[in-house]
Scaffold this active site. Structure first.
Site, PDB file in Angstrom:
ATOM      1  N   LEU A   1       0.818  -1.217   0.000  1.00  0.00           N
ATOM      2  CA  LEU A   1       0.000   0.000   0.000  1.00  0.00           C
ATOM      3  C   LEU A   1       0.853   1.269   0.000  1.00  0.00           C
ATOM      4  CD1 LEU A   1      -2.755  -1.029   2.582  1.00  0.00           C
ATOM      5  CD2 LEU A   1      -3.009  -0.812   0.104  1.00  0.00           C
ATOM      6  N   GLY A   2       2.037   1.204   0.552  1.00  0.00           N
ATOM      7  CA  GLY A   2       2.902   2.378   0.618  1.00  0.00           C
ATOM      8  C   GLY A   2       4.004   2.181   1.619  1.00  0.00           C
TER       9      GLY A   2
ATOM     10  N   ASP B   1       2.320  13.588  17.526  1.00  0.00           N
ATOM     11  CA  ASP B   1       2.807  13.667  16.145  1.00  0.00           C
ATOM     12  C   ASP B   1       1.614  13.783  15.197  1.00  0.00           C
ATOM     13  OD1 ASP B   1       4.696  11.598  13.828  1.00  0.00           O
ATOM     14  OD2 ASP B   1       4.711  13.776  14.118  1.00  0.00           O
TER      15      ASP B   1
ATOM     16  N   LYS C   1       1.607  -3.362   8.913  1.00  0.00           N
ATOM     17  CA  LYS C   1       2.702  -2.397   8.918  1.00  0.00           C
ATOM     18  C   LYS C   1       3.952  -3.097   9.445  1.00  0.00           C
ATOM     19  CE  LYS C   1       3.979   2.153  10.779  1.00  0.00           C
ATOM     20  NZ  LYS C   1       3.516   3.293  11.615  1.00  0.00           N
TER      21      LYS C   1
ATOM     22  N   GLY D   1       9.011   6.528   6.266  1.00  0.00           N
ATOM     23  CA  GLY D   1      10.389   6.556   6.743  1.00  0.00           C
ATOM     24  C   GLY D   1      10.696   5.467   7.734  1.00  0.00           C
TER      25      GLY D   1
ATOM     26  N   GLY E   1       8.394   2.432   8.268  1.00  0.00           N
ATOM     27  CA  GLY E   1       7.921   1.101   7.905  1.00  0.00           C
ATOM     28  C   GLY E   1       7.191   1.089   6.576  1.00  0.00           C
ATOM     29  N   THR E   2       6.751  -0.111   6.192  1.00  0.00           N
ATOM     30  CA  THR E   2       6.022  -0.332   4.937  1.00  0.00           C
ATOM     31  C   THR E   2       4.684  -0.967   5.272  1.00  0.00           C
ATOM     32  OG1 THR E   2       8.125  -0.700   3.811  1.00  0.00           O
ATOM     33  CG2 THR E   2       6.133  -1.396   2.664  1.00  0.00           C
TER      34      THR E   2
END
Length: 879
Positions: free
Chosen positions: A30-31, A148, A53, A34, A36-37
């Protein structure tokens, strides 16, 4: 794989479609971010679709990153709110990389939405903000701060034709304020900045403690971006962006070409306030204000938290209400500990503690400073008697206690203002400087009077009059500058007062505790060295500098958003205190050197010469030590300022600051100008009398120390000096004793002096001494008789023969020349009447051998007819 076939460790090792992660099969990526994927996956048996993730290799080997990754799952599940993405599971891949299993959402992030549309309609922007605020409120009630929050971490979940539902992602940087199981491990280093710069609240830049107000600041920045198309603060350089967040007010929406209601502007201004205490008390209060500002008739609060005094529970407008179980089990917001000090329950006791701590420190500084000043003392007979200082200083000295009390009250009020509202009171500096201004004015007035009276006095009296005037006039300057230094030291501690309480460590970019401690220890060593070499003025300067650094250590900067300005203000206060201490030290030195020429207790030449040498030594040592102390403090403060500049934390001063700087600079210029004028006058008097003092220094009169000083004190009259080769009147050399014209010149000069003296004497004044005669011990008796005969012809009948009250001190070539000068206080006087018959001696006998018999005659006359009588000197008529 790398070229050598080894597994890749750069975080780019992708999971292939069809591979299994626990019970889930990967479908596609999915994407990647910085850290994780994210992959889409499905559970084969029930076809439940999820998102997985996976942490990158570079972070998988970092225990702290893994723990934050695990905490993301705990934080998200701990809230249990529909506006926060669900985390279903947590595990680790065979290569060690941890992963999270989350609900798979359909839609796109708020960041993607803004990139596609630029701005959002105000109603839609507020709806998204409102729902995010409700989710954050639930997190805050569970003791979790996201810290954040940004458009990238808000996902707009699509529901067909219905409005998208915002859901908060990525609690990896979340801070657990109230961990359910004891003390949570520290996952970030002290001083580490956590967050995304464009949305970070001021307190995050220094890691000064975060709470619910931190998320409120980020949410307001997001709302601003949704309306204006860009965050409120934008800069190319990191330091400039930090400067904007810390010190610049948020720009109005109108500056971005957006027309908004006044209520919206006010909402954003308050939510983006620098100090957390100035923002809304909670997300619930922000939602209420937003509903009013945007005209959204959202549901009213259904419960009020008595600890915070505002609505604490809200229902979501487009969503179903949060489960009752969540509302029942979530801890109330008032139970969350303050980030500044964990044991406290609210900012109020923390602020009170900080205020009490400052007041105690201020009282200690005032008491210690006053005791140190009294211990060092002024000069003269009342060196350690404060009332004596006040008396000789006049009106300005009498006001000194008033200025000290006013300054202490002003500092206390300023500290209370900080404790209540985190606001700085610039007027405080005027009260800190008031004693110095008052002392300087009092001294200026004294200097004018001294120079006026000295100019009108006889030349031989000017220097002594000027010295005594300097002693009295500088008392005002000494007290005013010393008290100003004490108040300046107290002002150093103001940075330790805040609604956030007292910080446990200093601001990361400010002065480190070890640096302040090292500087303070070195300065204490300098103060001890100054006392050891007899330079108390130098000890005053070094001790002041040491106290300035000690105050910085005792009361570190506590304000989370104004810490940079507080650090700079603290540096300026410390340097100002030391500069005022230097002024007080040099005022004391000037008074000590001036007092030498009018001191009644310095009864001998030796005593005065010793004091002259000691004063000269103290001046030299004080200059060296003051320079060293100021350089050391300046070096320490330069470290502070350099760090502030490096991080872009130095703000442009505002107009009240410039007014204060201009006033201080103007006062310093006036002070320097008048001080230079005073020194020029002193040097002129000294230069005018240098030759005369040199002549007196050549005289070596015999000792008359057997005569009681109280009975044989010299009177005020014209002076006649007879050295081994010269004769002078009032220290003005007339001619050599062997010169033919000496007799005529001496008679003419004496006649003129006696006439002017008689004209100044009141008509009813009794008869007095007409001439003071000082004779070198080597002058023959016949020479004295010859000169007295000339004086008799000029009309002199009553004289006093001056003898040294004590022995002279041997001087080295490098000693100041004034150490050998003679003053009337150095003599005792033998009163004598000039007659044809009386006391006499052999013509060739030196006066030094005649003087003991003259003393015997004076003592015999005193015994025969007390309290005082005269000796008759034989001055027979000659050729």
């Amino acid at each position: 794989m790398n070229e050598d076939g080894a597994p890749r460790r750069d975080g780019a090792a992708a999971l292939a479609p069809g591979s299994l992660v626990g019970a889930y099969r990967i479908e596609h990526c999915l994407g990647a971010g910085g850290v994780g994927t994210v992959y889409a996956a499905v559970e084969p048996s029930i076809h439940k679709r999820v998102a997985i993730k996976v942490l990158k290799h570079a972070y998988a080997e970092d225990a702290g990153a893994v723990e934050r990754f695990r905490r993301e799952a705990q934080a998200a599940n701990g809230v249990r709110h529909p506006g926060i993405v669900d985390v279903i599971g947590f595990g680790a891949l065979p290569d060690g990389r941890p992963y999270l299993v989350m609900s798979l959402l359909e839609g796109r992030s708020l960041r993607e939405e803004l990139l596609a549309r630029g701005t959002l309609d105000p109603a839609e922007a507020w709806r998204i903000t409102r729902e995010v605020a409700e989710a954050l409120l639930a997190a805050h009630r569970a003791g979790i701060v996201h810290r954040d929050l940004k458009p990238d971490n808000v996902f707009l979940e699509a529901f067909g034709g219905r409005p998208s539902r915002p859901r908060i992602l990525d609690f990896g940087l979340a801070k657990v304020l109230a961990p359910p199981e004891g003390d949570a491990p520290r996952l970030t280093q002290t001083g580490m900045v956590m967050g995304t710069p464009a949305y970070m609240a001021p307190e995050q830049w220094f890691n000064a403690g975060v709470d619910a107000a931190t998320d409120q600041y980020a949410l307001a920045a997001m709302l601003y971006e949704m309306l204006a198309g860009a965050p409120p603060f934008r800069a190319v350089q990191f330091a400039a962006l930090m400067q904007q967040h810390l010190h610049e007010p948020p720009p109005a929406l109108a500056a971005s070409g957006v027309t908004a209601a006044a209520g919206v502007e006010a909402l954003l201004a308050r939510a983006l306030a620098k100090a957390p205490a100035d923002r809304f008390a909670s997300m619930a209060e922000l939602v209420q204000a937003g509903d009013a500002a945007f005209g959204a008739a959202g549901p009213a609060a259904v419960a009020t938290d008595p600890g915070l005094g505002h609505a604490a529970t809200l229902q979501s407008q487009p969503l179903a209400a949060a489960p009752d179980a969540t509302a029942r089990t979530s801890p109330p917001a008032s139970s969350l500990p303050s980030p500044a000090a964990a044991p406290a329950a609210s900012p109020v006791p923390l602020a009170a503690a900080g205020l009490r701590r400052f007041l105690v420190a201020m009282a200690a500084v005032i008491v210690a400073g006053a005791a140190g000043i009294v211990a060092i003392g002024y000069t003269g007979p009342g060196r350690h008697v404060v009332w004596h200082w006040m008396r000789i200083a006049g009106w300005s000295g009498m006001l000194c206690p008033v200025w000290l009390a006013a300054g202490a009250v002003a500092l206390g009020l300023a500290a209370r203002t900080r404790a209540r509202r985190d606001e700085r009171a610039r007027w405080t500096w005027w009260f800190v400087l008031l004693p110095a201004f008052s002392g300087a004015v009092g001294t200026y007035t004294g200097w004018v009077l001294v120079m006026t009276h000295a100019a009108a006095a006889e030349p031989t009296k000017r220097f002594a009059l000027f010295g005594g005037g300097m002693y009295e006039a500088n008392a005002s300057r000494f007290m005013g500058f010393a008290l100003g230094a004490i108040l300046g030291l107290a002002a150093v501690g103001l940075a330790g007062v805040s609604t956030r309480g007292v910080a446990t460590v200093q601001v990361r970019i400010g002065l480190a505790r070890r640096e302040a401690l090292a500087g303070a220890v070195a300065l204490v060593g300098l103060a001890a060295a100054a006392l050891a070499v007899g330079a108390p003025s130098g000890a005053l300067v070094a001790g002041t500098a040491a106290l300035a650094l000690a105050m910085a250590m005792a009361l570190p900067a506590a304000h989370p958003t104004l810490a940079a300005r507080d650090e700079l203000e603290r540096a300026l206060a410390g340097v100002l205190a030391v500069v005022l201490a230097i002024g007080a030290g040099y005022a004391r030195l000037e008074a000590r050197e001036g007092y030498l020429w009018g001191a009644d207790e310095l009864t001998t030449r030796a005593a005065r010469a010793a004091e002259i040498l000691a004063a000269a030594g103290e001046r030299t040592a004080t200059g060296v030590l003051a320079f060293a102390a100021l350089a050391l403090l300046g070096g320490v403060e330069a470290v502070r300022v350099r760090r502030l500049r490096r991080h872009g934390a130095l703000a442009r001063p505002r107009w009240p600051t410039w007014v204060l700087v201009a006033a201080v600079a103007g006062a310093a210029i006036i002070d320097a100008t008048l001080y230079a004028r005073m020194l020029r006058a002193r040097d002129a008097y000294r230069a005018a009398l240098a030759d005369q003092f040199a002549l007196l220094g050549r005289l070596d009169p015999p000792l008359g120390e057997r005569l009681p000083r109280d009975r044989f004190t010299p009177h005020d009259a014209p002076a006649l000096q007879i050295s081994r080769d010269l004769v002078a009147v009032n220290a003005d050399p007339l001619a050599r004793l062997t010169a033919v014209e000496m007799e005529a010149r001496l008679r003419e000069r004496l006649t003129d002096v006696l006439a002017r003296t008689a004209a100044l004497r009141p008509p009813d004044a009794p008869e007095g001494v007409e001439l003071l005669v000082t004779v070198d011990r080597e002058v023959p008796w016949i020479t004295l008789v010859r000169v007295l005969r000339i004086a008799q012809d000029a009309g002199v009948r009553r004289v006093e023969i001056l003898l040294a009250a004590g022995p002279a001190r041997p001087l080295a070539p490098a000693d100041p020349p004034e150490a050998g000068w003679l003053l009337p206080v150095d003599f005792v006087a033998v009163p004598a009447t000039l007659a044809v018959a009386g006391f006499a001696a052999a013509e060739s006998e030196p006066f030094g051998s005649v003087a003991p018999r003259l003393v015997d005659a004076a003592l015999a006359a005193l015994a025969a007819a007390p309290p005082r009588t005269t000796v008759t000197l034989a001055v027979p008529a000659g050729r």
